[in-house]
Each structure stands twice: as C-alpha cells, then as structure tokens.
Scaffold this active site. Structure first.
Site, PDB file in Angstrom:
ATOM      1  N   SER A 113       2.233 -15.281 -16.077  1.00 36.14           N
ATOM      2  CA  SER A 113       1.443 -16.518 -16.058  1.00 36.14           C
ATOM      3  C   SER A 113       1.411 -17.106 -17.462  1.00 36.14           C
ATOM      4  CB  SER A 113       0.012 -16.199 -15.626  1.00 36.14           C
ATOM      5  OG  SER A 113      -0.847 -17.307 -15.852  1.00 36.14           O
ATOM      6  N   TYR A 171      -7.814 -11.000 -16.088  1.00 34.09           N
ATOM      7  CA  TYR A 171      -6.557 -11.500 -15.514  1.00 34.09           C
ATOM      8  C   TYR A 171      -5.519 -11.789 -16.599  1.00 34.09           C
ATOM      9  CZ  TYR A 171      -3.460 -14.799 -13.035  1.00 34.09           C
ATOM     10  OH  TYR A 171      -2.366 -15.450 -12.500  1.00 34.09           O
TER      11      TYR A 171
HETATM   12  P1  NAD Z   1      -1.580 -16.475  -3.395  1.00 35.83           P
HETATM   13  O1  NAD Z   1      -3.008 -16.151  -3.181  1.00 35.83           O
HETATM   14  O2  NAD Z   1      -0.931 -17.341  -2.386  1.00 35.83           O
HETATM   15  O3  NAD Z   1      -0.732 -15.142  -3.537  1.00 35.83           O
HETATM   16  C1  NAD Z   1      -1.256 -13.968  -4.099  1.00 35.83           C
HETATM   17  C2  NAD Z   1      -1.000 -12.857  -3.108  1.00 35.83           C
HETATM   18  O4  NAD Z   1      -1.360 -11.601  -3.700  1.00 35.83           O
HETATM   19  C3  NAD Z   1      -1.837 -12.939  -1.842  1.00 35.83           C
HETATM   20  O5  NAD Z   1      -1.188 -13.709  -0.866  1.00 35.83           O
HETATM   21  C4  NAD Z   1      -1.974 -11.483  -1.432  1.00 35.83           C
HETATM   22  O6  NAD Z   1      -1.082 -11.180  -0.380  1.00 35.83           O
HETATM   23  C5  NAD Z   1      -1.556 -10.693  -2.649  1.00 35.83           C
HETATM   24  N1  NAD Z   1      -2.546  -9.681  -2.998  1.00 35.83           N
HETATM   25  C6  NAD Z   1      -3.669  -9.833  -3.734  1.00 35.83           C
HETATM   26  N2  NAD Z   1      -4.331  -8.657  -3.803  1.00 35.83           N
HETATM   27  C7  NAD Z   1      -3.596  -7.737  -3.107  1.00 35.83           C
HETATM   28  C8  NAD Z   1      -3.745  -6.359  -2.814  1.00 35.83           C
HETATM   29  N3  NAD Z   1      -4.780  -5.659  -3.286  1.00 35.83           N
HETATM   30  N4  NAD Z   1      -2.804  -5.773  -2.033  1.00 35.83           N
HETATM   31  C9  NAD Z   1      -1.751  -6.468  -1.548  1.00 35.83           C
HETATM   32  N5  NAD Z   1      -1.549  -7.777  -1.807  1.00 35.83           N
HETATM   33  C10 NAD Z   1      -2.460  -8.404  -2.575  1.00 35.83           C
HETATM   34  O7  NAD Z   1      -1.489 -17.133  -4.844  1.00 35.83           O
HETATM   35  P2  NAD Z   1      -0.245 -17.417  -5.825  1.00 35.83           P
HETATM   36  O8  NAD Z   1      -0.790 -18.353  -6.820  1.00 35.83           O
HETATM   37  O9  NAD Z   1       0.966 -17.755  -5.080  1.00 35.83           O
HETATM   38  O10 NAD Z   1      -0.068 -16.023  -6.563  1.00 35.83           O
HETATM   39  C11 NAD Z   1       1.186 -15.388  -6.726  1.00 35.83           C
HETATM   40  C12 NAD Z   1       1.324 -14.900  -8.147  1.00 35.83           C
HETATM   41  O11 NAD Z   1       1.396 -16.012  -9.022  1.00 35.83           O
HETATM   42  C13 NAD Z   1       0.162 -14.051  -8.645  1.00 35.83           C
HETATM   43  O12 NAD Z   1       0.663 -12.943  -9.377  1.00 35.83           O
HETATM   44  C14 NAD Z   1      -0.569 -14.986  -9.579  1.00 35.83           C
HETATM   45  O13 NAD Z   1      -1.276 -14.282 -10.575  1.00 35.83           O
HETATM   46  C15 NAD Z   1       0.594 -15.766 -10.138  1.00 35.83           C
HETATM   47  N6  NAD Z   1       0.240 -17.026 -10.782  1.00 35.83           N
HETATM   48  C16 NAD Z   1      -0.272 -18.050 -10.068  1.00 35.83           C
HETATM   49  C17 NAD Z   1      -0.601 -19.238 -10.701  1.00 35.83           C
HETATM   50  C18 NAD Z   1      -1.186 -20.401  -9.959  1.00 35.83           C
HETATM   51  O14 NAD Z   1      -1.605 -21.368 -10.592  1.00 35.83           O
HETATM   52  N7  NAD Z   1      -1.234 -20.374  -8.653  1.00 35.83           N
HETATM   53  C19 NAD Z   1      -0.390 -19.370 -12.086  1.00 35.83           C
HETATM   54  C20 NAD Z   1       0.157 -18.306 -12.787  1.00 35.83           C
HETATM   55  C21 NAD Z   1       0.471 -17.135 -12.131  1.00 35.83           C
END
Ligand code: NAD
Ligand code: MG
Length: 298
Positions: free
Chosen positions: A190, A203
C-alpha cells in the site's frame, strides 16, 4: 500517428468521483452492497492470452482488487483458486461464475488465514484442485482505522499483523513446494508503507513489512527462478474502505486528494498484477509498483 488522433480521447471508461453516499458495513464488507458498486472489470477486461495454462491462488479473491485480478487472470487464460472469509460466500460465488464463464477452472476455498494450519490446507487444496500452482497473489488484508495508539488494542494489532503479515509468510512458505521455476509471487502492499496515516498505525506497519518481505524474498528465490514483486495501491474503491477502513467523512470524500480527483476502481489495477505474473516480464523481481492516481508516492 496523424493529428486526428491527438484530439481523440483515449479514455474509454468514466469512473465515479466523490462525493460518495454515506455507507458503512460490518467487516468484512461485501462489494455487492456498495454504492456505487466497484468496477472489477466484469464487463470491460479483455485478455490476450498472457497467462494461458497458468494456475493462480489469490487470497481475498472475492471482492475488490483480488476479484479484479481473478477476472483478469481467468481472461488471460489462467485457472484460478480464490480464498475469502465464509461471510463473503455471496461475493465469492459471483467470482466463481465469472471465472467459469471464461472456460477456466475456478476453485473457491473459504477460511480464515489468521490460522497457520488453515493457510497450509489452503495452499494444498488449491494446488491439488488446480493440478499445480505457479502464481501466488497474497492480497487479503485487514484495515480498521483507530485514532490513537492508546485505543488500539493488542487484539486489533494482532489481528492486523496475523492477516497481513503472518498469513503471507505461512501461505508463501506452504506454496514453495509447488511453485516451479518461472513462477511469480505478487504481494499487495500500500502507499501506507511510505506515507502512513495517523489513524492506520498498525495497518501501515504491516504494509511496510510486506515491502521488506518482498525485497528479501526476491533475493532468496532468485536462484529458484521465482520472481517476487508487490503492488502498492493508493485509494481504491473497495469494501475494505467502507467496513471500518476509513471514518465516514473520509469515505464520502474518498480519492478526492488524488490528482486524478477520484479513487481508482479495482479494474484499473489488475493489469499490474497481470504484468508481474507474465513470464515475458522475466527480469523484474523485488519491485514495488505503485498505483495512486498521480500522487507520486514512489
Ligand atoms: P476487499 O475488502 O475487497 O478485500 C480484502 C479481502 O481480504 C477480503 O475480501 C477478505 O476476503 C480478505 N480477508 C480479510 N481478512 C481475512 C482473513 N482473516 N482471512 C481470510 N481472508 C481475509 O478490499 P481491497 O481493498 O480489495 O483489499 C485488497 C488488498 O489491497 C488488501 O491487502 C488491502 O490492504 C490492499 N490495499 C487496498 C487499498 C484500497 O484503497 N482499497 C489501498 C492499498 C492497499
Ligand atoms: Mg471481500
């Protein structure tokens, strides 16, 4: 080309801009309950066979960035296993249908990756059912904002590290016995690794850990011809953000400060994961590729 093309817009999709409606969901949120629904490339992603015959495991593949990667990989010719939490079955079922619609094999494995035992089973089941494994996308993540170190509990701190750091370590370790030379491991970091927000103390640390893990592991696995890279997203419109990832006022203005004036949609980042997985990109390892809408974090 000719001057005619200079006046033509190359933008083929228009994406939502803030302000967004008030919305919250319990963690983990569902993409299907968001307004507007995120664009994961369901109707737009077109593959060109870059991953034909490949076998990928994607954690958090039910929604958000993971779902967009699952769709892109299937359309590029890969069979795909996704992991998600049991509460996310409805989102996962949509992804399974989309993968199968491409004539690719879809494997859905629900379970909580905070357990080392489950992580090992997850990898074994994915490899057995796919008939091998050559792409691993460590993408699942936990983000719960907290205003102060004084209110951040050990339980929360532990849950964030277990989900974002320990699980990546356990899953990668378990996957190594399956990954042949030429495989690719891609981790989701991130912009928080580089520009941490005050309210994301736990985080942001996990996302910085993911960068160090990626770079150190790339050095270890070079001799096995396995590449390890990371993607560092900026603000992306996903369930993570509306289910405790941000306070409500930030959800309403989400993406406003990016030079592009809006959050990214998951469909816009999937091509980076395709490029890292593609064997044509065979000399790129230990890298972090940032997609932040123009902020220039990296
Ligand atoms: P999202 O909520 O759609 O996806 C995150 C997924 O993590 C969930 O769908 C869930 O299945 C999984 N998860 C969480 N806890 C879990 C557990 N204990 N066991 C199994 N699965 C688990 O959101 P996203 O934004 O697509 O997130 C995907 C990645 O992107 C993450 O690592 C997040 O930190 C990273 N990220 C997102 C953003 C943003 O702005 N959305 C920015 C930077 C990084
Ligand atoms: Mg989800």
């Amino acid at each position: 080309m000719t001057s005619q093309t200079t006046n033509k817009t190359l933008i083929t999709e228009t994406y939502p801009v803030p302000p967004f409606k008030k919305q919250t969901q319990p963690m983990p949120g569902l993409a299907s309950k968001m307004d507007p629904r995120p664009d994961h490339g369901e109707t737009s992603y077109r593959g060109t066979g870059k991953l034909t015959g490949r076998k990928a495991l994607i954690t958090g593949g039910d929604s958000g960035i993971g779902r967009a990667v699952a769709i892109a990989y299937a359309r590029e010719g890969a069979d795909v296993a996704i992991n998600f939490l049991p509460e996310e079955e409805a989102d996962a079922a949509e992804v399974v249908k989309l993968i199968e619609a491409e004539g690719r094999k879809a494997v859905a494995i629900p379970g909580d990756i905070r357990s080392e035992e489950f992580c090992q089973k997850l990898v074994d089941q994915a490899a057995e059912q796919l008939g091998g494994l050559d792409i691993l996308v460590n993408n699942a993540g936990r983000q719960q904002f907290n205003e102060s170190i004084l209110t951040l509990s050990t339980e929360d701190f532990d849950a964030t590290f277990k989900t974002n750091v320990y699980a990546m370590f356990w899953i990668t370790k378990a996957a190594l016995k399956y990954l042949p030379a030429g495989s690719s491991i891609i981790n989701t970091s991130s912009v928080q690794a580089y520009q941490p927000s005050a309210i994301l103390l736990d985080y942001a640390q996990t996302k910085a850990s993911i960068v160090a893990f990626t770079k150190a592991l790339a050095k270890q696995l070079g001799e096995k011809q396995i590449r390890v890279n990371a993607v560092a997203p900026g603000p992306y419109w996903t369930a993570l953000q509306v289910s405790g990832g941000q306070p409500q006022e930030k959800v309403e203005k989400f993406g406003e400060s990016a030079p592009l004036g809006r959050p990214g949609q998951p469909a816009e980042i999937a091509p980076l994961y395709v490029t890292f997985a593609d064997v044509k990109n065979s000399f790129t390892s230990g890298q972090v590729w940032c997609s932040d809408g123009g902020t220039g974090t990296l």
